[in-house]
Design an enzyme around this catalytic site. Structure first.
Site, mmCIF file in Angstrom:
data_model
loop_
_atom_site.group_PDB
_atom_site.id
_atom_site.type_symbol
_atom_site.label_atom_id
_atom_site.label_comp_id
_atom_site.label_asym_id
_atom_site.label_seq_id
_atom_site.Cartn_x
_atom_site.Cartn_y
_atom_site.Cartn_z
ATOM 1 N N HIS A 1 -0.149 -6.856 9.989
ATOM 2 C CA HIS A 1 -0.727 -5.643 10.553
ATOM 3 C C HIS A 1 -2.134 -5.950 11.071
ATOM 4 O O HIS A 1 -2.701 -7.001 10.762
ATOM 5 C CB HIS A 1 -0.774 -4.512 9.512
ATOM 6 C CG HIS A 1 -1.708 -4.776 8.372
ATOM 7 N ND1 HIS A 1 -1.287 -5.189 7.139
ATOM 8 C CD2 HIS A 1 -3.055 -4.681 8.271
ATOM 9 C CE1 HIS A 1 -2.321 -5.336 6.342
ATOM 10 N NE2 HIS A 1 -3.409 -5.044 7.008
HETATM 11 P P1 TYD Z 1 -0.985 -3.530 2.893
HETATM 12 O O1 TYD Z 1 -2.411 -3.293 3.316
HETATM 13 O O2 TYD Z 1 0.069 -3.455 3.956
HETATM 14 O O3 TYD Z 1 -0.863 -4.925 2.130
HETATM 15 P P2 TYD Z 1 -0.945 -6.470 2.655
HETATM 16 O O4 TYD Z 1 -1.807 -6.501 3.876
HETATM 17 O O5 TYD Z 1 -1.500 -7.203 1.491
HETATM 18 O O6 TYD Z 1 0.462 -6.912 2.954
HETATM 19 O O7 TYD Z 1 -0.653 -2.509 1.712
HETATM 20 C C1 TYD Z 1 0.549 -2.634 0.965
HETATM 21 C C2 TYD Z 1 0.897 -1.256 0.419
HETATM 22 O O8 TYD Z 1 -0.147 -0.813 -0.442
HETATM 23 C C3 TYD Z 1 1.074 -0.206 1.480
HETATM 24 O O9 TYD Z 1 2.174 0.608 1.103
HETATM 25 C C4 TYD Z 1 -0.182 0.613 1.426
HETATM 26 C C5 TYD Z 1 -0.639 0.445 -0.009
HETATM 27 N N1 TYD Z 1 -2.129 0.463 -0.129
HETATM 28 C C6 TYD Z 1 -2.747 1.584 -0.688
HETATM 29 O O10 TYD Z 1 -2.100 2.569 -1.104
HETATM 30 N N2 TYD Z 1 -4.128 1.587 -0.773
HETATM 31 C C7 TYD Z 1 -4.869 0.543 -0.343
HETATM 32 O O11 TYD Z 1 -6.132 0.586 -0.432
HETATM 33 C C8 TYD Z 1 -4.208 -0.603 0.227
HETATM 34 C C9 TYD Z 1 -4.983 -1.796 0.737
HETATM 35 C C10 TYD Z 1 -2.839 -0.587 0.307
#
Ligand code: TYD
Length: 136
Positions: free
Chosen positions: A55
């Site tokens: 992302h």
């Molecule tokens: P994501 O930022 O997509 O993780 P990564 O970049 O490590 O793959 O987040 C994963 C999941 O966690 C997504 O469902 C959103 C949730 N999330 C929160 O609820 N709060 C937060 O502060 C973060 C960073 C993620």
């Protein structure tokens, strides 16, 4: 101490220095970042064979640490310029400006600590790669 970010629009490794010694252990401090820290989160127990991320953020700026283990990052801007970074030391941060597509891979013991410029807002995410490449 004010940290040294050379170009606010470019991802880069930042040295946070270490206070201490090999006999006592170390402290590193993050203060006076080029953005106000509104959220701190940490990510852990990510299996090595999994690639996380996939992302970009529309506005969010981050400084990310591997406080344990090592984390490989691949970043890409809208123009298609790709940069790889390895975080493997708790005193080194990776500054990620807005609008960088990122993927990351954790070592088995890695803990990612993120200092973020805003609260969690799902609407700040661009999760579709083709939408990211078309972003203006
Ligand atoms: P994501 O930022 O997509 O993780 P990564 O970049 O490590 O793959 O987040 C994963 C999941 O966690 C997504 O469902 C959103 C949730 N999330 C929160 O609820 N709060 C937060 O502060 C973060 C960073 C993620």
């Amino acid at each position: 101490m004010k940290i040294d970010i050379i170009d606010i629009d470019k991802p880069q490794l930042v040295d946070f220095q270490k206070v201490g010694s090999s006999s006592l252990g170390y402290i590193s401090v993050a203060e006076e970042l080029p953005f106000e820290i509104k959220r701190v989160y940490w990510t852990y127990y990510a299996p090595h064979e999994v690639t996380r991320g996939h992302h970009a953020h529309k506005e969010l700026k981050q400084v990310i640490f591997a406080v344990s283990g090592s984390i490989k990052f691949e970043l890409e801007n809208i123009a298609g310029q790709k940069t790889k970074f390895v975080l493997d030391s708790p005193d080194i941060g990776l500054y990620i400006p807005k609008l960088y597509w990122r993927t990351m891979q954790f070592s088995h013991n890695a803990v990612l600590l993120c200092l973020a410029s805003d609260l969690f807002l799902e609407e700040d995410y661009i999760r579709d790669y083709n939408s990211f490449k078309r972003w203006t």
